[in-house]
Design an enzyme around this catalytic site. Structure first.
Site, PDB file in Angstrom:
ATOM      1  N   GLU A  29      61.468  62.661  -6.035  1.00 52.72           N
ATOM      2  CA  GLU A  29      61.935  62.402  -4.680  1.00 52.72           C
ATOM      3  C   GLU A  29      61.094  61.311  -4.028  1.00 52.72           C
ATOM      4  O   GLU A  29      59.940  61.102  -4.393  1.00 52.72           O
ATOM      5  CB  GLU A  29      61.851  63.687  -3.849  1.00 52.72           C
ATOM      6  CG  GLU A  29      62.704  64.792  -4.446  1.00 52.72           C
ATOM      7  CD  GLU A  29      62.843  66.020  -3.567  1.00 52.72           C
ATOM      8  OE1 GLU A  29      63.669  66.856  -3.904  1.00 52.72           O
ATOM      9  OE2 GLU A  29      62.135  66.141  -2.552  1.00 52.72           O
ATOM     10  N   CYS A  35      57.336  56.958   1.243  1.00 51.27           N
ATOM     11  CA  CYS A  35      56.481  57.926   0.564  1.00 51.27           C
ATOM     12  C   CYS A  35      56.954  58.016  -0.887  1.00 51.27           C
ATOM     13  O   CYS A  35      58.084  58.393  -1.161  1.00 51.27           O
ATOM     14  CB  CYS A  35      56.606  59.267   1.283  1.00 51.27           C
ATOM     15  SG  CYS A  35      55.646  60.566   0.526  1.00 51.27           S
ATOM     16  N   CYS A  90      53.498  68.182 -10.686  1.00 49.81           N
ATOM     17  CA  CYS A  90      52.069  67.992 -10.449  1.00 49.81           C
ATOM     18  C   CYS A  90      51.322  69.100 -11.160  1.00 49.81           C
ATOM     19  O   CYS A  90      51.798  70.227 -11.244  1.00 49.81           O
ATOM     20  CB  CYS A  90      51.770  68.052  -8.951  1.00 49.81           C
ATOM     21  SG  CYS A  90      50.046  67.657  -8.549  1.00 49.81           S
ATOM     22  N   CYS A 135      47.912  73.228  -6.104  1.00 55.72           N
ATOM     23  CA  CYS A 135      47.480  73.561  -4.744  1.00 55.72           C
ATOM     24  C   CYS A 135      48.394  74.676  -4.222  1.00 55.72           C
ATOM     25  O   CYS A 135      49.609  74.601  -4.362  1.00 55.72           O
ATOM     26  CB  CYS A 135      47.533  72.338  -3.835  1.00 55.72           C
ATOM     27  SG  CYS A 135      46.454  71.014  -4.414  1.00 55.72           S
ATOM     28  N   CYS A 173      51.517  74.001  -1.708  1.00 54.62           N
ATOM     29  CA  CYS A 173      52.404  72.858  -1.950  1.00 54.62           C
ATOM     30  C   CYS A 173      53.547  73.256  -2.881  1.00 54.62           C
ATOM     31  O   CYS A 173      53.318  73.825  -3.948  1.00 54.62           O
ATOM     32  CB  CYS A 173      51.608  71.712  -2.568  1.00 54.62           C
ATOM     33  SG  CYS A 173      52.637  70.262  -2.906  1.00 54.62           S
ATOM     34  N   GLY A 229      53.139  64.508  -7.155  1.00 53.87           N
ATOM     35  CA  GLY A 229      52.158  64.112  -8.150  1.00 53.87           C
ATOM     36  C   GLY A 229      50.808  63.734  -7.602  1.00 53.87           C
ATOM     37  O   GLY A 229      50.625  63.552  -6.402  1.00 53.87           O
ATOM     38  N   GLU A 230      49.831  63.658  -8.512  1.00 53.59           N
ATOM     39  CA  GLU A 230      48.476  63.252  -8.157  1.00 53.59           C
ATOM     40  C   GLU A 230      48.269  61.838  -8.704  1.00 53.59           C
ATOM     41  O   GLU A 230      48.095  61.645  -9.909  1.00 53.59           O
ATOM     42  CB  GLU A 230      47.472  64.236  -8.775  1.00 53.59           C
ATOM     43  CG  GLU A 230      46.035  63.776  -8.731  1.00 53.59           C
ATOM     44  CD  GLU A 230      45.565  63.282  -7.346  1.00 53.59           C
ATOM     45  OE1 GLU A 230      45.713  64.016  -6.368  1.00 53.59           O
ATOM     46  OE2 GLU A 230      45.063  62.149  -7.274  1.00 53.59           O
ATOM     47  N   SER A 243      46.866  58.637  -1.832  1.00 51.32           N
ATOM     48  CA  SER A 243      46.399  59.947  -1.381  1.00 51.32           C
ATOM     49  C   SER A 243      46.035  60.799  -2.590  1.00 51.32           C
ATOM     50  O   SER A 243      46.796  60.897  -3.546  1.00 51.32           O
ATOM     51  CB  SER A 243      47.507  60.634  -0.579  1.00 51.32           C
ATOM     52  OG  SER A 243      47.081  61.901  -0.140  1.00 51.32           O
ATOM     53  N   SER A 249      43.234  64.726   0.539  1.00 50.44           N
ATOM     54  CA  SER A 249      43.774  66.012   0.989  1.00 50.44           C
ATOM     55  C   SER A 249      42.646  67.031   0.990  1.00 50.44           C
ATOM     56  O   SER A 249      42.296  67.574  -0.046  1.00 50.44           O
ATOM     57  CB  SER A 249      44.887  66.447   0.033  1.00 50.44           C
ATOM     58  OG  SER A 249      45.914  65.478   0.065  1.00 50.44           O
ATOM     59  N   LEU A 250      42.092  67.268   2.152  1.00 51.75           N
ATOM     60  CA  LEU A 250      40.878  68.095   2.231  1.00 51.75           C
ATOM     61  C   LEU A 250      41.234  69.574   2.459  1.00 51.75           C
ATOM     62  O   LEU A 250      40.877  70.424   1.658  1.00 51.75           O
ATOM     63  CB  LEU A 250      39.985  67.540   3.345  1.00 51.75           C
ATOM     64  CG  LEU A 250      38.548  68.028   3.339  1.00 51.75           C
ATOM     65  CD1 LEU A 250      37.850  67.684   2.034  1.00 51.75           C
ATOM     66  CD2 LEU A 250      37.781  67.428   4.524  1.00 51.75           C
ATOM     67  N   ASN A 253      54.180  72.975   6.312  1.00 50.80           N
ATOM     68  CA  ASN A 253      55.634  72.964   6.140  1.00 50.80           C
ATOM     69  C   ASN A 253      56.036  74.068   5.178  1.00 50.80           C
ATOM     70  O   ASN A 253      55.674  74.024   4.010  1.00 50.80           O
ATOM     71  CB  ASN A 253      56.089  71.613   5.582  1.00 50.80           C
ATOM     72  CG  ASN A 253      55.850  70.503   6.582  1.00 50.80           C
ATOM     73  OD1 ASN A 253      56.240  70.604   7.737  1.00 50.80           O
ATOM     74  ND2 ASN A 253      55.170  69.447   6.156  1.00 50.80           N
ATOM     75  N   CYS A 269      55.946  66.832   4.109  1.00 51.48           N
ATOM     76  CA  CYS A 269      54.823  66.942   3.170  1.00 51.48           C
ATOM     77  C   CYS A 269      54.865  68.283   2.458  1.00 51.48           C
ATOM     78  O   CYS A 269      54.991  69.325   3.086  1.00 51.48           O
ATOM     79  CB  CYS A 269      53.484  66.897   3.892  1.00 51.48           C
ATOM     80  SG  CYS A 269      53.263  65.475   4.922  1.00 51.48           S
TER      81      CYS A 269
HETATM   82  N1  SAH Z   1      48.460  64.822  -4.827  1.00 52.00           N
HETATM   83  C1  SAH Z   1      48.187  63.889  -3.742  1.00 52.00           C
HETATM   84  C2  SAH Z   1      49.458  63.288  -3.197  1.00 52.00           C
HETATM   85  C3  SAH Z   1      50.347  64.253  -2.429  1.00 52.00           C
HETATM   86  S1  SAH Z   1      50.201  63.871  -0.761  1.00 52.00           S
HETATM   87  C4  SAH Z   1      47.365  64.587  -2.699  1.00 52.00           C
HETATM   88  O1  SAH Z   1      47.144  65.789  -2.820  1.00 52.00           O
HETATM   89  O2  SAH Z   1      46.870  63.936  -1.778  1.00 52.00           O
HETATM   90  C5  SAH Z   1      51.056  65.122   0.037  1.00 52.00           C
HETATM   91  C6  SAH Z   1      50.250  65.691   1.202  1.00 52.00           C
HETATM   92  O3  SAH Z   1      50.947  66.806   1.756  1.00 52.00           O
HETATM   93  C7  SAH Z   1      48.916  66.212   0.719  1.00 52.00           C
HETATM   94  O4  SAH Z   1      47.930  66.033   1.692  1.00 52.00           O
HETATM   95  C8  SAH Z   1      49.241  67.672   0.562  1.00 52.00           C
HETATM   96  O5  SAH Z   1      48.070  68.419   0.526  1.00 52.00           O
HETATM   97  C9  SAH Z   1      50.089  67.934   1.763  1.00 52.00           C
HETATM   98  N2  SAH Z   1      50.894  69.139   1.638  1.00 52.00           N
HETATM   99  C10 SAH Z   1      51.308  69.720   0.503  1.00 52.00           C
HETATM  100  N3  SAH Z   1      52.048  70.799   0.754  1.00 52.00           N
HETATM  101  C11 SAH Z   1      52.118  70.894   2.098  1.00 52.00           C
HETATM  102  C12 SAH Z   1      52.785  71.790   2.971  1.00 52.00           C
HETATM  103  N4  SAH Z   1      53.531  72.781   2.496  1.00 52.00           N
HETATM  104  N5  SAH Z   1      52.654  71.588   4.290  1.00 52.00           N
HETATM  105  C13 SAH Z   1      51.935  70.559   4.768  1.00 52.00           C
HETATM  106  N6  SAH Z   1      51.297  69.674   3.992  1.00 52.00           N
HETATM  107  C14 SAH Z   1      51.389  69.839   2.664  1.00 52.00           C
END
Ligand code: SAH
Length: 369
Positions: free
Chosen positions: A95, A108, A115, A119, A122, A169-170, A201, A223-224, A300, A343
């Site tokens: 997507e 985006c 992935c 996490c 996600c 993906g990462e 990211s 993504s902290l 989300n 996201c």
């Molecule tokens: N793998 C990379 C690229 C993905 S970026 C990364 O982790 O940075 C997508 C962003 O959306 C990341 O910051 C991820 O942590 C965040 N994200 C993932 N699931 C989410 C959710 N359900 N609600 C809000 N943010 C989310």
């Protein structure tokens, strides 16, 4: 006899494109000429490249192609966000999301099918991992979106002003292809997007951040999601391998000596998990020496998600603490959530090769975390 595979030119950065033309017995400048057709004019048919000459076009037809992912769904959201579900040659789906704003348009982009990082908040993670995207498949998303939102009519103006590698993906686990793709995005004869406007990211692959510093200086987002290892180990399991202290240090090095550059920290706010005032304060302490911008992302939801979005008051209090501590902090507006384009809601359709999704189903969520 098996037909020789044709090279998808969308995956070649300028030096490789020059090498390709030289190997065809052509002049190297053809590379820029063809790239401009593709990236400045949105032309993906050799026959429409009128200054190429018939013989060269015939050679190109025989040896090369300009193949975009196939659009299987083109879904507009109420707020102008637009999501494409794209089918790749392998039958996998990814997507890609277009987000128009007042002063810019952001695409985006996905870097992998699925992935592998698992996490816990996600939905892409639930799909498991299938494979890396090729550079052509990454660049193809930007070309396809530019054409769809209208490069040709848009004389001179860029249809897409910003790219964020924040789709499925990462990106740092698909390092070489992502670097090539970003080189094409930022090249003047490519998409011509400024390096500051291309953001990678990552969930925090520390050695790859070190490597990234050597080869590019695109903007970096991390993504902290938690201010301490105990919590981050649960939410972003790669933290068990590369703990927060190492991650923050690597990010500091990434922007060291680059004035005006900041790290963007992404922090999804999960009700009762990581959204307390104490978390905000410890986040401020953690980042105090790093030029930073903090993006708070209200969680989300997706079906079966083990979390809830934080309450509005908690989100605002969290932001206020960070602002008082001197950080630029924004609450990221949820865009396109009516079409599952926000996201963490990108899922595509992935044939999992790690059996991760089976694991998710077999293990009760509390245990999996
Ligand atoms: N793998 C990379 C690229 C993905 S970026 C990364 O982790 O940075 C997508 C962003 O959306 C990341 O910051 C991820 O942590 C965040 N994200 C993932 N699931 C989410 C959710 N359900 N609600 C809000 N943010 C989310």
């Amino acid at each position: 006899m098996a037909e020789q595979a044709r090279v998808n030119l969308l995956g070649l950065d300028r030096p490789s494109m020059e090498a390709f033309f030289t190997a065809l017995g052509e002049k190297a400048f053809r590379a820029s000429q063809v790239m401009k057709w593709i990236y400045h004019h949105g032309v993906v048919d050799f026959d429409a490249m009128t200054d190429l000459g018939k013989a060269l076009r015939a050679k190109l037809y025989a040896q090369a192609e300009l193949r975009l992912p196939e659009i299987v769904l083109d879904q507009p959201a109420e707020d102008g966000t637009r999501k494409w579900v794209l089918r790749l040659d392998s039958g996998n789906h990814i997507e890609c999301v277009f987000i128009p704003e007042k002063d810019r348009t952001t695409l985006c982009v996905s870097s992998q099918v699925g992935c592998a990082l698992a996490c816990s908040f996600c939905s892409t993670a639930r799909q498991g991992f299938n494979r890396n995207l090729t550079a052509a498949e990454i660049v193809g998303q930007v070309v396809l979106a530019s054409i769809a939102v209208g490069i040709p009519e848009n004389k001179g103006e860029r249809a897409i002003s910003n790219v964020v590698m924040m789709g499925m993906g990462e990106p740092l686990l698909n390092f070489d292809n992502v670097i090539t793709a970003m080189a094409i995005m930022t090249d003047d004869v490519g998409l011509g997007i400024s390096k500051r406007r291309v953001t990678l990211s990552t969930a925090g692959v520390v050695p790859a951040i070190e490597q990234l510093r050597e080869v590019t200086d695109v903007s970096l987002a991390v993504s902290l999601h938690a201010p301490n290892d105990e919590l981050r180990d649960q939410l972003v399991p790669i933290n068990r391998k590369y703990p927060i202290r190492e991650l923050v240090a690597a990010c500091g090095r990434y922007i060291a000596g680059k004035p005006h550059r900041r790290i963007t920290w992404e922090y999804a706010l999960l009700d009762g998990i990581n959204d307390g005032p104490e978390h905000a304060r410890s986040l401020a302490r953690l980042l105090r020496n790093i030029p930073s911008k903090i993006n708070l992302i209200p969680f989300n939801p997706f079906p079966g998600a083990p979390y809830r979005r934080s309450r509005d008051e908690a989100i605002e209090q969290f932001r206020d603490i960070l602002i008082q501590a001197g950080f630029t902090t924004i609450i990221r507006k949820t865009r396109g959530d009516d079409i599952d384009a926000a996201c963490g809601q990108l899922v595509g359709k992935v044939e999992d090769r790690t059996r991760r999704s089976a694991r998710w189903q077999a293990v009760p969520m509390e245990k999996a975390l």
